[in-house]
Enzyme design. Structure first.
Site, PDB file in Angstrom:
ATOM      1  N   CYS A  30      44.426 -50.765  34.183  1.00  0.00           N
ATOM      2  CA  CYS A  30      45.205 -51.851  33.762  1.00  0.00           C
ATOM      3  C   CYS A  30      46.878 -51.505  33.949  1.00  0.00           C
ATOM      4  O   CYS A  30      47.653 -52.248  33.453  1.00  0.00           O
ATOM      5  CB  CYS A  30      45.086 -52.374  32.417  1.00  0.00           C
ATOM      6  SG  CYS A  30      43.106 -52.678  32.303  1.00  0.00           S
ATOM      7  N   CYS A  43      48.053 -53.972  23.584  1.00  0.00           N
ATOM      8  CA  CYS A  43      46.630 -53.334  23.621  1.00  0.00           C
ATOM      9  C   CYS A  43      45.867 -53.658  22.436  1.00  0.00           C
ATOM     10  O   CYS A  43      44.575 -53.847  22.341  1.00  0.00           O
ATOM     11  CB  CYS A  43      46.588 -51.917  23.470  1.00  0.00           C
ATOM     12  SG  CYS A  43      47.453 -51.014  22.283  1.00  0.00           S
ATOM     13  N   CYS A  84      37.791 -53.947  25.619  1.00  0.00           N
ATOM     14  CA  CYS A  84      37.823 -52.613  26.378  1.00  0.00           C
ATOM     15  C   CYS A  84      39.000 -51.831  25.312  1.00  0.00           C
ATOM     16  O   CYS A  84      38.649 -50.526  24.822  1.00  0.00           O
ATOM     17  CB  CYS A  84      38.129 -52.591  27.640  1.00  0.00           C
ATOM     18  SG  CYS A  84      38.221 -50.750  28.342  1.00  0.00           S
ATOM     19  N   CYS A  85      40.013 -52.509  25.349  1.00  0.00           N
ATOM     20  CA  CYS A  85      41.031 -51.900  24.380  1.00  0.00           C
ATOM     21  C   CYS A  85      40.550 -51.587  22.936  1.00  0.00           C
ATOM     22  O   CYS A  85      40.971 -50.553  22.163  1.00  0.00           O
ATOM     23  CB  CYS A  85      42.183 -52.674  24.420  1.00  0.00           C
ATOM     24  SG  CYS A  85      43.297 -52.874  25.818  1.00  0.00           S
ATOM     25  N   CYS A  99      46.144 -47.134  30.729  1.00  0.00           N
ATOM     26  CA  CYS A  99      44.810 -46.662  31.506  1.00  0.00           C
ATOM     27  C   CYS A  99      45.052 -47.186  32.863  1.00  0.00           C
ATOM     28  O   CYS A  99      45.608 -48.194  33.259  1.00  0.00           O
ATOM     29  CB  CYS A  99      43.998 -47.422  30.738  1.00  0.00           C
ATOM     30  SG  CYS A  99      43.579 -46.917  28.920  1.00  0.00           S
TER      31      CYS A  99
END
Length: 246
Positions: A205, A228, A121-122, A202
């Site tokens: 998280c 990240c 995702c990062c 975000c």
């Protein structure tokens, strides 16, 4: 300023770090801007500690390019803060970097990749957009500090990363020095700081931290992850837009 020889960037980074390792952050930023001018970018999350570095940079030049990673997963308060702080400081070139539609469509069509693959995702929401944006710059600035702990304990003021010069002007500063600067210049706090968020990323998280916790304890809580990916060293020969954090 361009550097044609591949070994020029590491040697320049070493010379600048020797020159600036004990310098005030304003002196570091001034030297960075003198060296690279329009080819210098500042990467900011507009998070809990961002106001200090942005204020310092605006003192050097309000026209400095500021790169903001709008992941699509940020708190609404962060987006509001980004607009308000940029206006307050007179920053004229704040660029919102967003993940590519194709990457989201293929890798995260339901916007829930963070549940199963936090690094992935990062990667598509931060690493790839920043890699693309940085292709037009030769030097860039981060807000990392040694007191954050972990891999940042040995953070240099100037380093080489992926063929670019990377400046960490606040590496030497303590929490107390940051707080004193905020008070001296009456800088506005991120709205979530008052709600117990010493570090803001975000929303899936990021959690509030307990009193006495490490400043980044609320980031990826319960995971081994501490970065990240945009500050993770890549394997030799790995292209920047491939990524080395996954």
């Amino acid at each position: 300023m361009a550097y044609d020889q591949t070994d020029a960037v590491p040697s320049l980074a070493a010379r600048l770090d020797a020159e600036l390792r004990d310098a005030h952050p304003l002196a570091v930023l001034t030297r960075a801007y003198e060296t690279f001018g329009d080819s210098l970018a500042l990467v900011s999350s507009f998070g809990a500690e961002s106001a200090v570095l942005l204020h310092l940079a605006a003192r050097v030049s309000p026209d400095i390019s500021v790169l903001f990673l709008d992941t699509g997963m940020l708190f609404g308060q962060t987006l509001d803060y980004r607009r308000q702080l940029a206006t307050r400081l007179g920053l004229t070139d704040v660029r919102d970097l967003r993940p590519a539609f194709a990457d989201l469509a293929v890798k995260d069509p339901r916007s829930d990749l963070w549940r199963t693959d936090i690094d992935g995702c990062c990667h598509i929401r931060k690493v790839l957009p920043l890699d693309r944006a940085l292709t037009g710059f030769e030097g860039w600035i981060t807000g990392r500090k040694r007191f954050h702990g972990g891999d940042r304990l040995t953070l240099p003021v100037v380093e080489e990363a992926e063929g670019k010069i990377k400046f960490n002007p606040l590496a030497n500063w303590s929490r107390a020095e940051l707080d004193a600067y905020v008070i001296e210049h009456d800088l506005p706090a991120h709205p979530l700081v008052a709600q117990g968020f010493p570090s803001v990323g975000c929303w899936p998280c990021t959690k509030p931290a307990e009193d006495g916790d490490d400043v980044r304890a609320g980031r990826w809580a319960g995971q081994e992850k501490t970065e990240c990916g945009i500050h993770v060293a890549r394997a030799p020969g790995l292209a920047p837009n491939v990524g080395g954090d996954i």
